[in-house]
Design a protein around this motif. Structure first.
Motif, PDB file in Angstrom:
ATOM      1  N   ALA A   1     -15.403   9.751 -25.313  1.00  0.00           N
ATOM      2  CA  ALA A   1     -16.189  10.786 -25.636  1.00  0.00           C
ATOM      3  C   ALA A   1     -17.736  10.149 -24.830  1.00  0.00           C
ATOM      4  CB  ALA A   1     -16.729  10.885 -27.056  1.00  0.00           C
ATOM      5  N   ARG A   2     -18.375  11.190 -24.498  1.00  0.00           N
ATOM      6  CA  ARG A   2     -19.457  10.810 -23.492  1.00  0.00           C
ATOM      7  C   ARG A   2     -20.668  11.797 -23.479  1.00  0.00           C
ATOM      8  NH1 ARG A   2     -20.071   8.336 -17.754  1.00  0.00           N
ATOM      9  NH2 ARG A   2     -21.736   9.380 -16.889  1.00  0.00           N
ATOM     10  N   ALA A   3     -21.630  11.524 -23.808  1.00  0.00           N
ATOM     11  CA  ALA A   3     -22.921  12.470 -23.789  1.00  0.00           C
ATOM     12  C   ALA A   3     -24.201  11.711 -23.105  1.00  0.00           C
ATOM     13  CB  ALA A   3     -23.390  12.218 -25.378  1.00  0.00           C
ATOM     14  N   THR A   4     -24.845  12.801 -22.496  1.00  0.00           N
ATOM     15  CA  THR A   4     -25.981  12.362 -21.685  1.00  0.00           C
ATOM     16  C   THR A   4     -27.178  13.194 -22.314  1.00  0.00           C
ATOM     17  OG1 THR A   4     -24.415  12.224 -19.571  1.00  0.00           O
ATOM     18  CG2 THR A   4     -26.949  12.599 -19.298  1.00  0.00           C
ATOM     19  N   LEU A   5     -28.375  12.407 -22.365  1.00  0.00           N
ATOM     20  CA  LEU A   5     -29.562  12.998 -22.942  1.00  0.00           C
ATOM     21  C   LEU A   5     -30.547  12.781 -21.696  1.00  0.00           C
ATOM     22  CD1 LEU A   5     -28.248  11.416 -25.692  1.00  0.00           C
ATOM     23  CD2 LEU A   5     -29.918  13.465 -26.511  1.00  0.00           C
ATOM     24  N   VAL A   6     -31.734  13.617 -21.582  1.00  0.00           N
ATOM     25  CA  VAL A   6     -32.940  13.304 -20.711  1.00  0.00           C
ATOM     26  C   VAL A   6     -33.999  12.986 -21.738  1.00  0.00           C
ATOM     27  CG1 VAL A   6     -34.120  14.531 -18.846  1.00  0.00           C
ATOM     28  CG2 VAL A   6     -31.708  15.120 -19.147  1.00  0.00           C
ATOM     29  N   VAL A   7     -34.647  11.910 -20.725  1.00  0.00           N
ATOM     30  CA  VAL A   7     -35.917  11.338 -21.270  1.00  0.00           C
ATOM     31  C   VAL A   7     -37.037  12.532 -21.026  1.00  0.00           C
ATOM     32  CG1 VAL A   7     -37.797   9.707 -21.170  1.00  0.00           C
ATOM     33  CG2 VAL A   7     -35.297   9.052 -20.896  1.00  0.00           C
ATOM     34  N   GLU A   8     -37.619  13.129 -22.042  1.00  0.00           N
ATOM     35  CA  GLU A   8     -38.622  14.327 -21.905  1.00  0.00           C
ATOM     36  C   GLU A   8     -39.867  13.599 -22.143  1.00  0.00           C
ATOM     37  OE1 GLU A   8     -38.394  18.054 -22.151  1.00  0.00           O
ATOM     38  OE2 GLU A   8     -36.936  17.097 -21.047  1.00  0.00           O
TER      39      GLU A   8
ATOM     40  N   ILE B   1      -2.846  -3.491 -31.067  1.00  0.00           N
ATOM     41  CA  ILE B   1      -4.122  -3.886 -30.630  1.00  0.00           C
ATOM     42  C   ILE B   1      -4.935  -2.584 -30.718  1.00  0.00           C
ATOM     43  CG2 ILE B   1      -5.657  -4.622 -28.792  1.00  0.00           C
ATOM     44  CD1 ILE B   1      -3.455  -6.346 -27.580  1.00  0.00           C
ATOM     45  N   PHE B   2      -6.135  -2.633 -31.548  1.00  0.00           N
ATOM     46  CA  PHE B   2      -7.055  -1.526 -31.428  1.00  0.00           C
ATOM     47  C   PHE B   2      -8.369  -2.162 -31.077  1.00  0.00           C
ATOM     48  CE2 PHE B   2     -10.833   0.379 -33.658  1.00  0.00           C
ATOM     49  CZ  PHE B   2     -10.534   1.578 -33.297  1.00  0.00           C
ATOM     50  N   ALA B   3      -8.660  -1.097 -30.126  1.00  0.00           N
ATOM     51  CA  ALA B   3     -10.169  -1.634 -29.307  1.00  0.00           C
ATOM     52  C   ALA B   3     -10.944  -0.382 -29.432  1.00  0.00           C
ATOM     53  CB  ALA B   3      -9.868  -2.120 -27.793  1.00  0.00           C
ATOM     54  N   GLU B   4     -12.366  -0.652 -29.508  1.00  0.00           N
ATOM     55  CA  GLU B   4     -13.464   0.385 -29.234  1.00  0.00           C
ATOM     56  C   GLU B   4     -14.551  -0.263 -28.631  1.00  0.00           C
ATOM     57  OE1 GLU B   4     -14.760   1.978 -33.023  1.00  0.00           O
ATOM     58  OE2 GLU B   4     -15.066  -0.116 -33.834  1.00  0.00           O
ATOM     59  N   ALA B   5     -15.158   0.580 -28.148  1.00  0.00           N
ATOM     60  CA  ALA B   5     -16.513  -0.062 -27.433  1.00  0.00           C
ATOM     61  C   ALA B   5     -17.537   1.268 -27.173  1.00  0.00           C
ATOM     62  CB  ALA B   5     -16.032  -0.255 -25.708  1.00  0.00           C
ATOM     63  N   VAL B   6     -18.669   0.833 -27.211  1.00  0.00           N
ATOM     64  CA  VAL B   6     -19.735   1.898 -27.089  1.00  0.00           C
ATOM     65  C   VAL B   6     -20.761   1.094 -25.973  1.00  0.00           C
ATOM     66  CG1 VAL B   6     -22.028   2.701 -28.300  1.00  0.00           C
ATOM     67  CG2 VAL B   6     -19.688   2.514 -29.563  1.00  0.00           C
ATOM     68  N   ALA B   7     -21.338   2.058 -25.101  1.00  0.00           N
ATOM     69  CA  ALA B   7     -22.083   1.620 -24.029  1.00  0.00           C
ATOM     70  C   ALA B   7     -23.317   2.618 -23.952  1.00  0.00           C
ATOM     71  CB  ALA B   7     -21.540   1.502 -22.712  1.00  0.00           C
ATOM     72  N   VAL B   8     -24.381   2.167 -23.728  1.00  0.00           N
ATOM     73  CA  VAL B   8     -25.603   3.028 -23.623  1.00  0.00           C
ATOM     74  C   VAL B   8     -26.336   2.539 -22.530  1.00  0.00           C
ATOM     75  CG1 VAL B   8     -27.755   3.893 -24.663  1.00  0.00           C
ATOM     76  CG2 VAL B   8     -25.859   3.454 -26.163  1.00  0.00           C
TER      77      VAL B   8
ATOM     78  N   VAL C   1     -30.368   9.230 -20.289  1.00  0.00           N
ATOM     79  CA  VAL C   1     -29.779   8.243 -21.390  1.00  0.00           C
ATOM     80  C   VAL C   1     -28.000   8.515 -21.354  1.00  0.00           C
ATOM     81  CG1 VAL C   1     -29.627   7.150 -23.566  1.00  0.00           C
ATOM     82  CG2 VAL C   1     -32.034   7.803 -22.311  1.00  0.00           C
ATOM     83  N   VAL C   2     -27.360   7.758 -21.110  1.00  0.00           N
ATOM     84  CA  VAL C   2     -25.796   8.001 -21.107  1.00  0.00           C
ATOM     85  C   VAL C   2     -25.205   7.088 -22.111  1.00  0.00           C
ATOM     86  CG1 VAL C   2     -23.566   8.057 -19.864  1.00  0.00           C
ATOM     87  CG2 VAL C   2     -25.967   8.700 -18.610  1.00  0.00           C
ATOM     88  N   THR C   3     -24.519   7.759 -23.081  1.00  0.00           N
ATOM     89  CA  THR C   3     -23.811   7.094 -24.008  1.00  0.00           C
ATOM     90  C   THR C   3     -22.241   7.294 -23.782  1.00  0.00           C
ATOM     91  OG1 THR C   3     -25.602   7.227 -25.310  1.00  0.00           O
ATOM     92  CG2 THR C   3     -23.602   6.501 -26.448  1.00  0.00           C
ATOM     93  N   THR C   4     -21.395   6.243 -23.810  1.00  0.00           N
ATOM     94  CA  THR C   4     -20.118   6.738 -23.885  1.00  0.00           C
ATOM     95  C   THR C   4     -19.308   5.687 -25.057  1.00  0.00           C
ATOM     96  OG1 THR C   4     -19.485   4.499 -22.435  1.00  0.00           O
ATOM     97  CG2 THR C   4     -19.715   6.774 -21.263  1.00  0.00           C
ATOM     98  N   TYR C   5     -18.296   6.377 -25.613  1.00  0.00           N
ATOM     99  CA  TYR C   5     -17.632   5.879 -26.915  1.00  0.00           C
ATOM    100  C   TYR C   5     -15.947   6.020 -26.446  1.00  0.00           C
ATOM    101  CZ  TYR C   5     -15.869   4.827 -31.323  1.00  0.00           C
ATOM    102  OH  TYR C   5     -15.121   4.395 -32.459  1.00  0.00           O
ATOM    103  N   THR C   6     -15.365   4.762 -26.441  1.00  0.00           N
ATOM    104  CA  THR C   6     -13.954   5.003 -26.357  1.00  0.00           C
ATOM    105  C   THR C   6     -13.210   4.010 -27.523  1.00  0.00           C
ATOM    106  OG1 THR C   6     -13.860   2.765 -24.990  1.00  0.00           O
ATOM    107  CG2 THR C   6     -13.980   4.689 -23.964  1.00  0.00           C
ATOM    108  N   GLN C   7     -11.987   4.706 -27.791  1.00  0.00           N
ATOM    109  CA  GLN C   7     -11.012   3.763 -28.683  1.00  0.00           C
ATOM    110  C   GLN C   7      -9.610   3.800 -27.910  1.00  0.00           C
ATOM    111  OE1 GLN C   7     -10.783   5.950 -32.530  1.00  0.00           O
ATOM    112  NE2 GLN C   7     -12.592   5.046 -33.338  1.00  0.00           N
ATOM    113  N   GLU C   8      -9.174   2.895 -28.411  1.00  0.00           N
ATOM    114  CA  GLU C   8      -7.770   2.557 -27.659  1.00  0.00           C
ATOM    115  C   GLU C   8      -6.784   2.012 -28.807  1.00  0.00           C
ATOM    116  OE1 GLU C   8      -7.528   0.506 -24.038  1.00  0.00           O
ATOM    117  OE2 GLU C   8      -5.486   1.185 -23.586  1.00  0.00           O
TER     118      GLU C   8
END
Length: 198
Positions: A44-51, A182-189, A90-97
């Protein structure tokens, strides 16, 4: 997660997906990749703009694609706050594997091995942070439900139920077998510079 507190608030928009490893959302998309081998991936990925930015209070107003706004406070742990500019994204990504291999007959001890890593931007760069977690496990097959296409696994600390799409693969699994996985998850901002206007 220890990801920077203010930017982590952005990750809340992904919260329906960001469930814990106790009941991974990726379990809903498990697919067979070979006899007795299963894999699932969720991104999943979401992008927000700094107002706007209020440097005195260290508050930032962010806007999503629908025009909805949210206000976050950047605590002292946010490095390089002064690098954030109006119009930045501001870009946020989330992955699960999740990857699993069937071990017919079992016999091994249930186990769980956790590992994780974190990182953040260097001084002078736009703020960014990530956290990745990985859980290696051996689990006992407690129940197989052919009608619901699910398998219930007893791990070292938790019991989880996973949905398996392929009924023929599910027939290979029996109570008393084990799975190794193996279960892996990651969040990046990350704060990305505003696109140059043409």
């Amino acid at each position: 997660m220890r990801i920077c507190a203010a930017l982590a608030a952005v990750a809340l928009i992904l919260s329906p997906l960001a469930v814990s490893a106790q009941q991974p959302a990726v379990a809903e998309v498990m697919a067979a990749v070979g006899p007795g081998q299963f894999a699932g991936l969720l991104e999943a990925r979401a992008t927000l703009v700094v107002e706007s930015i209020d440097k005195a209070s260290r508050s930032i107003v962010l806007k999503n694609a629908k025009g909805e706004q949210m206000k976050v406070i950047a605590g002292d742990e946010i490095k390089n706050f002064d690098q954030i500019k109006t119009g930045d994204q501001v870009v946020t990504t989330y992955t699960q594997e999740l990857m699993m291999t069937l071990k017919k007959g079992g016999g091994a001890l249930r186990e769980r091995i956790d590992s994780s890593q974190q990182g953040s931007a260097a001084a002078g760069q736009k703020p960014a942070a990530y956290e990745a977690k990985e859980v290696a496990f051996i689990a006992d097959v407690q129940q197989v439900d052919l009608k619901k296409r699910t398998v219930t696994l007893r791990r070292a600390k938790k019991t989880v139920t996973l949905k398996i799409r392929d009924p023929e693969q599910l027939k290979l699994i029996s109570k008393g077998d084990q799975v190794e996985g193996i279960f892996a998850e990651a969040v990046a901002v990350a704060v990305v510079p505003a696109k140059a206007k043409k």
